[in-house]
Motif scaffolding. Sequence first.
Motif, short mmCIF file in Angstrom:
data_model
loop_
_atom_site.label_atom_id
_atom_site.label_comp_id
_atom_site.label_asym_id
_atom_site.label_seq_id
_atom_site.Cartn_x
_atom_site.Cartn_y
_atom_site.Cartn_z
N PRO A 68 19.29 30.87 18.89
CA PRO A 68 19.99 31.06 20.16
C PRO A 68 21.41 31.56 19.94
O PRO A 68 22.02 31.34 18.89
CB PRO A 68 19.98 29.67 20.79
CG PRO A 68 19.58 28.74 19.70
CD PRO A 68 18.81 29.52 18.70
N ILE A 122 19.84 28.23 27.97
CA ILE A 122 19.15 29.01 26.94
C ILE A 122 20.12 29.28 25.79
O ILE A 122 19.76 29.17 24.62
CB ILE A 122 18.62 30.34 27.54
CG1 ILE A 122 17.56 30.04 28.59
CG2 ILE A 122 18.08 31.25 26.45
CD1 ILE A 122 17.19 31.23 29.46
N ARG A 175 14.71 25.59 24.85
CA ARG A 175 13.52 26.41 24.97
C ARG A 175 12.87 26.26 26.35
O ARG A 175 12.33 27.22 26.90
CB ARG A 175 12.54 25.95 23.89
CG ARG A 175 11.45 26.90 23.58
CD ARG A 175 10.62 26.31 22.48
NE ARG A 175 11.22 26.59 21.19
CZ ARG A 175 10.53 27.10 20.18
NH1 ARG A 175 9.26 27.36 20.31
NH2 ARG A 175 11.12 27.36 19.05
N LEU A 222 14.25 28.69 28.74
CA LEU A 222 13.71 30.05 28.57
C LEU A 222 12.33 30.14 29.22
O LEU A 222 12.01 31.13 29.87
CB LEU A 222 13.64 30.41 27.08
CG LEU A 222 13.26 31.86 26.80
CD1 LEU A 222 14.39 32.82 27.16
CD2 LEU A 222 12.87 32.07 25.33
N TRP A 263 16.93 35.11 24.46
CA TRP A 263 17.04 33.91 23.61
C TRP A 263 18.19 34.06 22.61
O TRP A 263 18.96 33.16 22.38
CB TRP A 263 15.71 33.71 22.89
CG TRP A 263 15.62 32.53 21.96
CD1 TRP A 263 15.43 32.56 20.61
CD2 TRP A 263 15.68 31.14 22.31
NE1 TRP A 263 15.36 31.30 20.11
CE2 TRP A 263 15.51 30.39 21.13
CE3 TRP A 263 15.86 30.45 23.52
CZ2 TRP A 263 15.53 29.00 21.10
CZ3 TRP A 263 15.87 29.06 23.49
CH2 TRP A 263 15.71 28.36 22.29
N ALA A 291 21.83 35.10 25.02
CA ALA A 291 22.17 34.50 26.32
C ALA A 291 23.66 34.21 26.41
O ALA A 291 24.25 34.28 27.49
CB ALA A 291 21.35 33.23 26.53
#
Lengths: 232, 184
Positions: A80, B18, B23, B26, B63, B66
């Motif tokens: 991320p 996110i 997860r 997302l 992902w 973001a």
Amino acid sequence: MTPQDREQIGEYVLGLLEDSQAQAFEARLANEPELATAVAKLQAQLETLDDTAGELPAGPALWQRIADRLDGPNAEQAQPALNRSANDNHWTRRLGMAASIVIALAVGYLTGTHLTTSRQPVMIAVLLSEDGSEPGAIVEAYADDTIRLVPFDLTARPADRVYQVWTLPDPETGPVSMGIFDDPATLSLSGPDLPPPEPGQLYEITLEPSGGSPTGRPTGPILVKGFAKMPL
Amino acid sequence: MLHTMKPHPAPEDLIPKIAGGERAALAQLFEAESGRLLAIAQRILRRRDLAEEAIQEVFLSVWRNAGSYDRSKGTARGWLTVMTRNRALNMLRDGARIDYKDGETLAELGDRTADVRAAFDALSARDALRHCLEALDASKREAVLLCYVTGLNHGEAAATMNVPLGTIKSWVRRGVVALQECLA
């Protein structure tokens, strides 16, 4: 905002600019907030046309394929964003360089090109692989914000990635894109309006998603990097 | 289908989660937005498998990136739309990856004009964009819409409208300038 700007904004939003034109335009967007605002405005205004496409049920299989890749073999790239937000660290850490290689290559390279080009670079950087052992490309930086890039050993890119060239004029400005390219070959790139390149200025090439880094900052792995030296 | 009875959280609220590595956020964004994005990609790419590939890349990119979404610069849906369009257009321009048969290509090109008309007709009568598109000459309107809605490049739009390349370029340029002036 000139009429030519309006044309370019429109052609950019319609996806009609050639790669090199789009790169040059994106370099301007990074530096001209008024232009960037006009692009964002037109994109938002045209979005009701996108909405007319309706909806297609995506199905769980597609989500599963995405979920599988979130921590798949490309886990490093798929982390991320926040965990990777310290991208700027790339610019200051692990910069141990084999200075002798840099200078030897730069001098040898310059001697070889003196005869063929009359245009003199202000700075030259030899970009080395991450461990500092293998030279991968040479950057000649000119006073007019262009660079000539001579790659000779770059990691092959995946089909959905492009090479993106960055420089760090100073830490306040942060990394600035000089352009993207698909195929390693000698090429000229035109960056945004920047101060003249300085000795020690960093140049690097990263792998980014097609179309270039979506954030305007390096997000992908660094392939090669090096500091600018003044040619003798 | 209990989950469809709950309203979806706003994408703007999901994106920071996110970015924090959630997860489930997302997955919620996918559930809320993937259908619309898939339709946009498929209208450009024509093939379901390619459209799904585009959407897969978009969500992986969300992902990873973001944290770069800036609420002050536009809506999250707009951010997703532009990402989807760019991904689909890149795949389309990277022609080697799209394996249409010859006959199929011609048939698909024929369809494009119909897609454009359908898109235009579907715009709300109150939409300023519709009003400004109506104010354009029909040829400029069609040239702009062929490029935006179906992702054709200048050459493909010229072939579809059966006019020289230079004519299309000029129609598109004048069309987009007039559109921006009208929408200002």
